[in-house]
Design an enzyme around this catalytic site. Structure first.
Site, PDB file in Angstrom:
ATOM      1  N   ASP A 136       0.882  -1.149   0.000  1.00  0.00           N
ATOM      2  CA  ASP A 136       0.000   0.000   0.000  1.00  0.00           C
ATOM      3  C   ASP A 136       0.935   1.218   0.000  1.00  0.00           C
ATOM      4  O   ASP A 136       2.096   1.099   0.387  1.00  0.00           O
ATOM      5  CB  ASP A 136      -0.824  -0.100   1.290  1.00  0.00           C
ATOM      6  CG  ASP A 136      -1.546   1.162   1.627  1.00  0.00           C
ATOM      7  OD1 ASP A 136      -2.337   1.594   0.804  1.00  0.00           O
ATOM      8  OD2 ASP A 136      -1.304   1.706   2.721  1.00  0.00           O
TER       9      ASP A 136
ATOM     10  N   ASP B 208      -1.682  -0.662   5.821  1.00  0.00           N
ATOM     11  CA  ASP B 208      -2.020  -0.144   7.148  1.00  0.00           C
ATOM     12  C   ASP B 208      -3.463   0.327   7.269  1.00  0.00           C
ATOM     13  O   ASP B 208      -3.929   0.593   8.358  1.00  0.00           O
ATOM     14  CB  ASP B 208      -1.094   1.018   7.510  1.00  0.00           C
ATOM     15  CG  ASP B 208      -1.402   2.241   6.665  1.00  0.00           C
ATOM     16  OD1 ASP B 208      -1.782   2.069   5.496  1.00  0.00           O
ATOM     17  OD2 ASP B 208      -1.301   3.360   7.190  1.00  0.00           O
TER      18      ASP B 208
ATOM     19  N   ASP C 162      -7.123  -1.795   3.007  1.00  0.00           N
ATOM     20  CA  ASP C 162      -6.213  -2.898   2.681  1.00  0.00           C
ATOM     21  C   ASP C 162      -6.681  -4.226   3.276  1.00  0.00           C
ATOM     22  O   ASP C 162      -6.084  -5.267   3.002  1.00  0.00           O
ATOM     23  CB  ASP C 162      -4.800  -2.610   3.216  1.00  0.00           C
ATOM     24  CG  ASP C 162      -4.248  -1.316   2.668  1.00  0.00           C
ATOM     25  OD1 ASP C 162      -4.402  -1.094   1.462  1.00  0.00           O
ATOM     26  OD2 ASP C 162      -3.695  -0.521   3.457  1.00  0.00           O
TER      27      ASP C 162
HETATM   28  N1  ATP Z   1      -9.950  11.795   4.741  1.00  0.00           N
HETATM   29  C1  ATP Z   1     -10.178  11.954   3.468  1.00  0.00           C
HETATM   30  N2  ATP Z   1     -11.132  12.790   3.053  1.00  0.00           N
HETATM   31  C2  ATP Z   1     -11.392  12.955   1.755  1.00  0.00           C
HETATM   32  N3  ATP Z   1     -10.728  12.353   0.781  1.00  0.00           N
HETATM   33  C3  ATP Z   1      -9.750  11.505   1.123  1.00  0.00           C
HETATM   34  C4  ATP Z   1      -9.418  11.271   2.488  1.00  0.00           C
HETATM   35  N4  ATP Z   1      -8.411  10.384   2.519  1.00  0.00           N
HETATM   36  C5  ATP Z   1      -8.122  10.097   1.248  1.00  0.00           C
HETATM   37  N5  ATP Z   1      -8.926  10.761   0.414  1.00  0.00           N
HETATM   38  C6  ATP Z   1      -8.952  10.684  -1.058  1.00  0.00           C
HETATM   39  O1  ATP Z   1      -9.429   9.427  -1.449  1.00  0.00           O
HETATM   40  C7  ATP Z   1      -8.438   8.763  -2.220  1.00  0.00           C
HETATM   41  C8  ATP Z   1      -8.461   7.280  -1.925  1.00  0.00           C
HETATM   42  O2  ATP Z   1      -8.094   7.089  -0.578  1.00  0.00           O
HETATM   43  P1  ATP Z   1      -7.606   5.678  -0.037  1.00  0.00           P
HETATM   44  O3  ATP Z   1      -7.590   5.753   1.445  1.00  0.00           O
HETATM   45  O4  ATP Z   1      -8.368   4.596  -0.695  1.00  0.00           O
HETATM   46  O5  ATP Z   1      -6.159   5.544  -0.607  1.00  0.00           O
HETATM   47  P2  ATP Z   1      -4.881   6.371  -0.247  1.00  0.00           P
HETATM   48  O6  ATP Z   1      -4.919   6.676   1.204  1.00  0.00           O
HETATM   49  O7  ATP Z   1      -4.777   7.530  -1.187  1.00  0.00           O
HETATM   50  O8  ATP Z   1      -3.725   5.420  -0.643  1.00  0.00           O
HETATM   51  P3  ATP Z   1      -3.301   4.006  -0.038  1.00  0.00           P
HETATM   52  O9  ATP Z   1      -4.255   3.013  -0.608  1.00  0.00           O
HETATM   53  O10 ATP Z   1      -1.929   3.870  -0.561  1.00  0.00           O
HETATM   54  O11 ATP Z   1      -3.362   4.105   1.443  1.00  0.00           O
HETATM   55  C9  ATP Z   1      -7.153   9.452  -1.835  1.00  0.00           C
HETATM   56  O12 ATP Z   1      -6.205   9.361  -2.842  1.00  0.00           O
HETATM   57  C10 ATP Z   1      -7.558  10.868  -1.596  1.00  0.00           C
HETATM   58  O13 ATP Z   1      -7.608  11.580  -2.812  1.00  0.00           O
END
Ligand code: ATP
Length: 880
Positions: free
Chosen positions: A102, A509, A513
């Protein structure tokens, strides 16, 4: 949440091997009955002896002994703050050859740094038209003035989050926390006159959020639509009491730029929105888009309204740009895994370009290699009615954003790829390299070095899964970056990798995931929240250093399990051989002799066997996972033959000594005296054989430390050897009485037994090290691998080399029938170039170099029918 059934080759082989031992015990059983009847034994004795042979051949302590290595590995992992809730997974970790990571919080820091905001500004051009554009980058979020829509961007950031206050401390998503703190606003939950607030907001108890620079203002969050990875956004409905109208609500949304764009009214979005997003993403920044929508509804309606009905027709407020720093240890660990030939894949919910940039920074994509993005074109169909796919060349962060006209179009079936870019990586100079037939280290290195990287995003992955199912396996084998992946897509990817015979570890994490962590052969969680429940391993140290540790401990545990199994099998078979000899004279080992062997020698060695730690460096290959391989079987059978010859020599020669007194079997139900000279002689030589087996099967480098690193086992070896020497050379009364030995009067014969044991040791070591380890495991396995590679590569050149065209000239195009499915092929046509020094970029070579073997789909037959273009030399296609 049901545990996945353990489907590991080693476990399957284990059962087969036990079956093999059971067959041997069946033969022993028949032999015993026949010999015992021939010798005129009583029925009771025949039954007891024949049943004895079964427990001797299939050792009941085997399961306990097998778990020793795993328990030791688990304890060592615990010392390194890696906790394992499913010990049976440890052995599987020894076979891992691909690790999916991730991104956010795993490869990069969880606590992101705020970089800038790009608010959107509406400027009036004339009476009827206004233009929407981005304002300059702003590094502060505290000022409410001057921002678009009366500072709503800051209001949105301050209110659109799911933070909660526990014991006075704010908790929640690290991204939300950082952004909220950056605004400098304050949040109150359930403070003040709760009753009054509750009445005021129609029984909904809101969070009150106040700006730092305005004592009077306060905003009440009366509804929250929580963040979800699959929706890529979150929203809140906020009421501003100062307006003093209960139907004056505002919806604030924030989420991924693509998702918020799809929900916005296009008129409110700057024209260069995607260019700006790509420019930031390409430099590895993490982006959040923010939007709003005024809602004309009262509290009651706002608290019940459906999410979908309000999260639409939004007004774009701007972009928040966060820094996405790679953790200091990430690069080192990825390099370590790459050096160990363990494939590393990034699977993230973030933007494709951001993912690609981080993948470059942390070494998943090598700096000198080109990366291509596989994308689909929504709404455009190919001639088969499937969504069109395109491939774009990614440029490194220092270059400009890629332009659309540099893309290479791809379509399926008999249609062609058209590469318009000079340096698109698919130019003929790259595809017409002649492949030499012999596979040498040099040309393999060349192939690996010449390969490129592919990256794909979740929506395209979904299109391929649904419309191009025959490409999924191949894509999983060659893509290194999977971005914008929803949680179920992450899981699907892991399962696809498993389907092409990879042993997959997933390290993550976040809640997004969990499914992948559960699906993987080894899920490693870096957080103690949701992910740790789904994953068998949880590291307290929140970085990826735990991954090589888990793999090397897994490898050590696997080698230990192999060793212990072979040791236990060797011990049973050694005792079986001893007993078979003694049954010939209707004798058996005495109780004392059995006790000494089973309780002291075997138990102690089995207990200490797994104490050898993992080797400090990850080896280039994973240890063998097949117990029923030629090497393993040769080792066990070979050692058995050596042991059998030694025992047979001692058995026969004892009977030929002048002082020899033959054993007198009991008549009828007479009390049995099991002591015999041949029994004692066999016991004396076999004691050393158990020690020899323990040392021979205790393998060290490259998966475990040397025997010397296992101090308790070294001490036991020295002690047991001295004790056995003492038993043979100085058979005191006490020794004879305790063990039930008979005094062998001739010291020279006793020394002869030691000599036999010594020669047995030399031959056993030479056989194991020279024949099994060096020849079978080293040379022979390498030869077999080379042969299988040659078979594949032999097939490749026929497609890679230039073909004479109809008119006798070299064909101007190349064709490869690699990776073809049911007549569905992805073709690529290239215009020739004369520079043949360039490298080949075939997916095929990459797959061979990575997998080191043949996954199921490579060995599947190549379809006879080719595309119509192939029949015409002028239009040869390159199948992808
Ligand atoms: N707290 C939040 N509020 C609004 N949008 C968010 C928030 N966190 C993440 N995002 C948006 O949603 C997308 C998808 O988030 P997701 O948690 O699935 O993956 P990530 O955190 O970007 O990456 P990873 O999968 O590597 O952890 C992010 O790329 C971001 O643009």
């Amino acid at each position: 949440m049901y545990p996945k059934p353990v489907d590991f080759r080693f476990t399957k082989d284990l059962f087969k091997f036990i079956l093999f031992l059971a067959c041997i015990s069946g033969c022993g059983f028949l032999y015993t009955i026949v010999v015992m009847i021939m010798r005129g034994n009583t029925l009771r004795r025949i039954i007891v002896r024949s049943l004895d042979i079964i427990t001797i051949t299939v050792p009941p302590a085997l399961p306990a002994a097998m778990s020793v290595g795993i328990i030791n590995a688990q304890l060592r992992l615990k010392k390194k703050e890696i906790f394992c809730i499913s010990p049976s997974t440890i052995n599987t970790c020894g076979a891992i050859n691909v690790v999916c990571f991730d991104k956010t919080g795993t490869l990069t820091e969880d606590g992101l740094d705020f970089h800038v905001v790009r608010p959107v500004k509406a400027s009036i051009k004339d009476e009827n038209t206004s233009s929407i554009s981005f304002m300059e980058e702003m590094t502060e979020l505290t000022s409410r003035n001057g921002l678009s829509f009366d500072g709503d961007l800051v209001k949105a950031i301050a209110t659109c989050h799911s933070l909660t206050r526990i014991n006075g401390v704010l908790h929640g998503d690290p991204l939300d926390l950082i952004l909220f703190q950056k605004t400098g606003w304050t949040m109150e939950e359930g403070v003040g006159d709760i009753e009054e607030e509750t009445q005021r907001f129609d029984n909904v108890q809101p969070s009150i959020i106040k700006p730092s620079d305005d004592e009077e203002a306060e905003f009440s969050v009366i509804r929250q639509f929580t963040f979800s990875s699959s929706l890529q956004r979150m929203s809140v409905i906020v009421f501003d009491p100062s307006e003093d109208r209960p139907d004056n609500m505002m919806l604030y949304s924030k989420g991924s730029p693509e998702m918020i764009l799809s929900l916005c009214d296009p008129k409110t979005v700057p024209e260069d929105y995607l260019t700006q997003v790509n420019a930031y993403a390409q430099h590895g920044f993490r982006l959040i888009a923010v939007a709003r929508r005024p809602l004309d509804m009262n509290f009651n309606k706002a608290s019940k309204v459906k999410r979908d009905s309000v999260e639409c027709d939004l007004e774009m407020l701007g972009l928040v740009v966060m820094e996405n720093r790679v953790k200091p240890v990430t690069l080192g660990v990825i390099n370590q895994l790459n050096r160990a030939n363990i494939r590393t894949v990034m699977v993230t919910g973030d933007n494709l370009l951001t993912g690609l940039s981080v993948a470059r920074e942390c070494g998943i994509i090598r700096p000198q290699k080109r990366a291509f993005l596989v994308e689909h074109v929504p709404g455009e169909l190919d001639q088969y009615g499937r969504t069109k796919l395109i491939i774009k060349q990614s440029v490194s962060s220092s270059d400009e954003v890629i332009e659309d006209d540099e893309s290479v179009s791809v379509s399926m079936g008999s249609s062609t790829w058209k590469g318009s870019s000079e340096n698109d990586g698919f130019s003929p100079t790259n595809t017409e390299v002649e492949m030499p037939n012999a596979v040498t280290t040099e040309n393999l290195d060349h192939l690996i070095a010449s390969s490129y990287h592919l990256a794909i995003s979740g929506p395209t992955f979904a299109v391929i899964v649904h419309e191009y199912p025959e490409l999924v396996d191949q894509l999983c084998c060659v893509c290194d970056v999977f971005a914008r992946m929803a949680p179920d897509q992450k899981q699907l990817l892991v399962e696809q990798l498993q389907a092409v015979d990879y042993t997959v570890a997933m390290c993550g994490d976040g809640a997004n995931d969990c499914a992948a962590l559960k699906a993987a052969h080894a899920g490693i969680s870096l957080s103690d929240a949701e992910a740790s429940i789904a994953a068998p391993f949880t590291s307290k140290v929140p970085d990826i250093r735990c991954v090589p540790t888990v793999i090397s401990e897994g490898r050590a545990a696997l080698v230990t399990s192999f060793g212990i199994f072979k040791y236990m099998a060797g011990y049973s078979l050694t005792q079986f051989v001893t007993v078979m000899h003694l049954y010939w004279i209707s004798n058996i080992l005495t109780d004392g002799q059995f006790m000494f062997i089973d309780m002291f020698l075997i138990t102690m060695f089995a207990l200490l066997f797994g104490n050898t730690p993992a080797f400090h460096r990850l080896a280039h290959t994973s240890p063998p996972t097949r117990l029923l391989s030629i090497a393993s079987m040769t080792s066990v059978i070979g050692q058995l033959i050596i042991i059998g010859i030694a025992q047979f020599t001692v058995f026969i020669l004892t009977a030929q000594q002048s002082w020899f007194t033959p054993y007198k079997p009991p008549v009828d139900d007479e009390v049995e005296d099991k002591r015999s000279m041949q029994g004692t002689a066999l016991f004396c030589v076999s004691m050393f054989q158990y020690i020899i087996l323990a040392i021979v099967y205790s393998k060290g480098k490259p998966y475990r430390g040397s025997l010397l690193s296992n101090k308790p086992m070294c001490a036991l070896t020295v002690f047991a050897t001295l004790l056995c020497l003492f038993i043979v050379i100085w058979p005191t009364e006490l020794v004879l009485l305790t063990l039930g030995n008979v005094d062998l009067p001739d010291i020279y014969f006793r020394l002869f037994i030691l000599g036999v044991a010594f020669i047995n040791a030399l031959v056993s070591f030479a056989f194991e090290k020279g024949f099994v380890d060096y020849f079978l495991l080293g040379y022979w396995e390498r030869y077999k691998k080379k042969r299988s590679l040659e078979t594949i590569v032999d097939y490749v050149p026929s497609d890679h080399i230039r073909r004479p065209s109809m008119n006798g000239l070299t064909s101007s195009r190349t064709e490869t029938t690699l990776l073809s499915g049911e007549g569905q092929q992805l073709h690529m046509t290239k215009t020739p170039k004369t520079d043949e020094g360039q490298q080949s970029s075939s997916l095929f070579e990459r797959i061979i170099s990575r997998i080191g073997g043949e996954p199921a789909w490579i060995t599947s037959s190549i379809p006879q029918s080719s595309s119509p273009d192939i029949t015409e030399p002028e239009h040869l296609d390159r199948t992808f």
